[in-house]
Design an enzyme around this catalytic site. Structure first.
Site, mmCIF file in Angstrom:
data_model
loop_
_atom_site.group_PDB
_atom_site.id
_atom_site.type_symbol
_atom_site.label_atom_id
_atom_site.label_comp_id
_atom_site.label_asym_id
_atom_site.label_seq_id
_atom_site.Cartn_x
_atom_site.Cartn_y
_atom_site.Cartn_z
ATOM 1 N N GLY A 1 0.797 -1.218 0.000
ATOM 2 C CA GLY A 1 0.000 0.000 0.000
ATOM 3 C C GLY A 1 0.830 1.268 0.000
ATOM 4 N N GLU A 2 2.138 1.140 0.102
ATOM 5 C CA GLU A 2 2.988 2.338 0.130
ATOM 6 C C GLU A 2 3.868 2.381 -1.123
ATOM 7 O OE1 GLU A 2 4.630 3.158 4.056
ATOM 8 O OE2 GLU A 2 2.922 2.209 5.013
ATOM 9 N N MET A 3 5.108 1.906 -1.056
ATOM 10 C CA MET A 3 5.961 1.968 -2.240
ATOM 11 C C MET A 3 5.759 0.745 -3.150
ATOM 12 S SD MET A 3 9.140 3.718 -0.194
ATOM 13 C CE MET A 3 10.282 4.203 -1.484
#
Lengths: 332, 332
Positions: free
Chosen positions: A124-126
């Protein structure tokens, strides 16, 4: 006679005698500049911190959500991840994060090095993986040379990556705030109003949690002690790490250093202004309803905690080579 | 006698006499450092360039897609816009863009000032509006003071915003490449292989379009002269501006300055490597199939065009105030 003149001059500039007294026993301590720093590691870590090639899309770097132009945060309630996914929690500031007892709101990473690996591999981030990130770096000649120079080894691994990022982050302390100048004896660094705010901050009990060098960051506390905190965020806090129900909604107390820059506030980023945050903290944590005048005084004090922001040249990243795997911003 | 010694020493360092001869009549000229610059405007423009509050989401700044850590580009085929929309075209480098005859691939903006307003209000890019951007800036005390200092007026308007960004962009020239050092008389700045590449670049006809200070940027040319260029991109090029069918697929010739850093190549970002780009350009524009050895020589020459990258401290942005409209990263 000399003492008389001194006292007179203190009164004349509007600083109370008690405020000018030695602040050595204050619950907030002067922040110290970074020490014991490896500059080669810092230079490498600074590049990695700004390098979006550590993300699947080639678009998101550490600096995207912990933006050093904006108090080490992204100034939005919850962050934007790969493919514009909405993050579950507010990005805490990276400034002075070396002073935290643990990293992330729930303290699930013991230190900055452990933290640095998290977002890279978080879908969900990088949205990348440690293996893929290292594969990218290994094909970039400029990085290969710099890793070899710093670590003296032929192979790059994720431990080196996160160690370098953490070393750079250790440099991101913000000394020299007006409050620290006052702590260090510059009696006119704070106005009477700001000092009154600090007194209120201490006497109301805020310092029970917001103390020490970072004015926070050194304990986990329950969000919503006197009254429950209403939020749409699903984060369970410390309980997500320990599995204990008693730790539910226990979050790491955020640092108040540079709090003027790190809006919006709380783990869900729901409080837009300092006035709102002070009001909610007073009621929910202390059972205290600050008057508007009291609130304004505390806010004035909090704004004296803004220190020197990190100052360095924008890093220039080494270019990819023909064999570097290309970012995948739009692939499934 | 002195001439003899000179010739002998030139031969000794392995540079051909013709290459060492005065390069004053070369089709590529030395790039000049920025001149006639207003430093107050630059400082303000630099902040605005890095400020994601000029986007609806609070997440995208000019620097997101024209990243000054990465050759003034985003190094992905087409850019990521608000809500992760896929852009229709490759982000051209901002480096040396002041030398372009017009801005955007299709030249629809006359100059940098006109260009700077485009992405802010483009629903597929920063997704904001000029009115909203100015409303944000007007509520940020640090900006209000700086605009007043620079423009001497009480009101901020979008012309001031784009003028400041353009002035900062004018500073983003990249002098001192090894090729420029050679042009300026440092005969050993280029290897024999690189010089051979330059000769080939001239003799093959590449210089017909890639010439001048920016090695491009000074004309519109058809993409696919000898053979048509196959692409999924829908951009019509210059025809989208003039409405003339004869201008179809006419694009601004990109600068080759720093081309080592500005991958992937072409208006659709379809060529990942310089070798690929040189091969396609040779065949489609010149009807020439370069051998691998020739291709490598030209690529070696192109890499000598990387100049000094912009060097400045990361700007620190003034914080929003309580009345600043908050970013809307996830709203419809």
């Amino acid at each position: 006679m000399r003492l008389q003149i001194l006292v007179a001059s203190i009164v004349a500039v509007g600083i109370s005698a008690s405020a000018a007294a030695a602040p050595a026993d204050e619950p907030i301590q002067v922040i110290k500049p970074a020490a014991n720093i490896n500059l080669g590691l810092v230079d490498l870590g600074k590049k990695l911190y700004f390098d979006p090639r550590l993300s699947k899309s080639g678009f998101i770097s550490c600096n995207s959500c912990h933006n050093l132009s904006m108090g080490g945060t992204d100034n939005i309630p919850t962050s934007i991840g790969d493919k514009w996914q909405q993050g579950p929690i507010n990005s805490p500031t990276v400034l002075n994060s070396s002073l935290n007892l643990a990293q992330f709101w729930d303290g699930r990473a013991a230190d900055l090095k452990e933290q640095a690996g998290g977002p890279i591999a978080n879908p969900g981030e990088m949205g990348f993986s440690h293996t893929l990130a290292v594969q990218v770096l290994e094909t970039i000649p400029g990085y290969v040379r710099e890793f070899r120079q710093v670590f003296g080894k032929d192979k790059i691994d994720i431990d080196q990556v996160t160690l370098a990022i953490a070393e750079f982050e250790k440099t991101l302390v913000t000394p020299n705030s007006r409050f620290d100048q006052w702590l260090l004896g510059k009696t006119d660094a704070l106005s009477e109003n700001e000092l009154a705010g600090y007194t209120l901050f201490k006497e109301s009990g805020c310092v029970a949690c917001h103390n020490g060098e970072a004015v926070g960051g050194n304990s986990f506390q329950k969000m919503g002690i006197v009254e429950p905190y209403k939020t749409k965020a699903t984060a369970g806090g410390r309980a997500d790490v320990t599995g204990k129900d008693a730790d539910r909604f226990n979050f790491k107390v955020p640092t108040l250093r540079n709090v003027e820059l790190t809006y919006p506030y709380f783990h869900d980023g729901a409080a837009n202004t300092l006035a709102e945050a002070v009001d909610i903290m007073g009621r929910l944590q202390l059972g205290k309803k600050f008057t508007d005048a009291e609130n304004a005084k505390i806010v004035a004090f909090l704004k004296t905690l803004t220190g020197d922001q990190p100052s360095f040249a924008l890093p220039i990243l080494p270019p990819s080579s023909d064999t570097t795997p290309r970012p995948q911003p739009f692939s499934k």
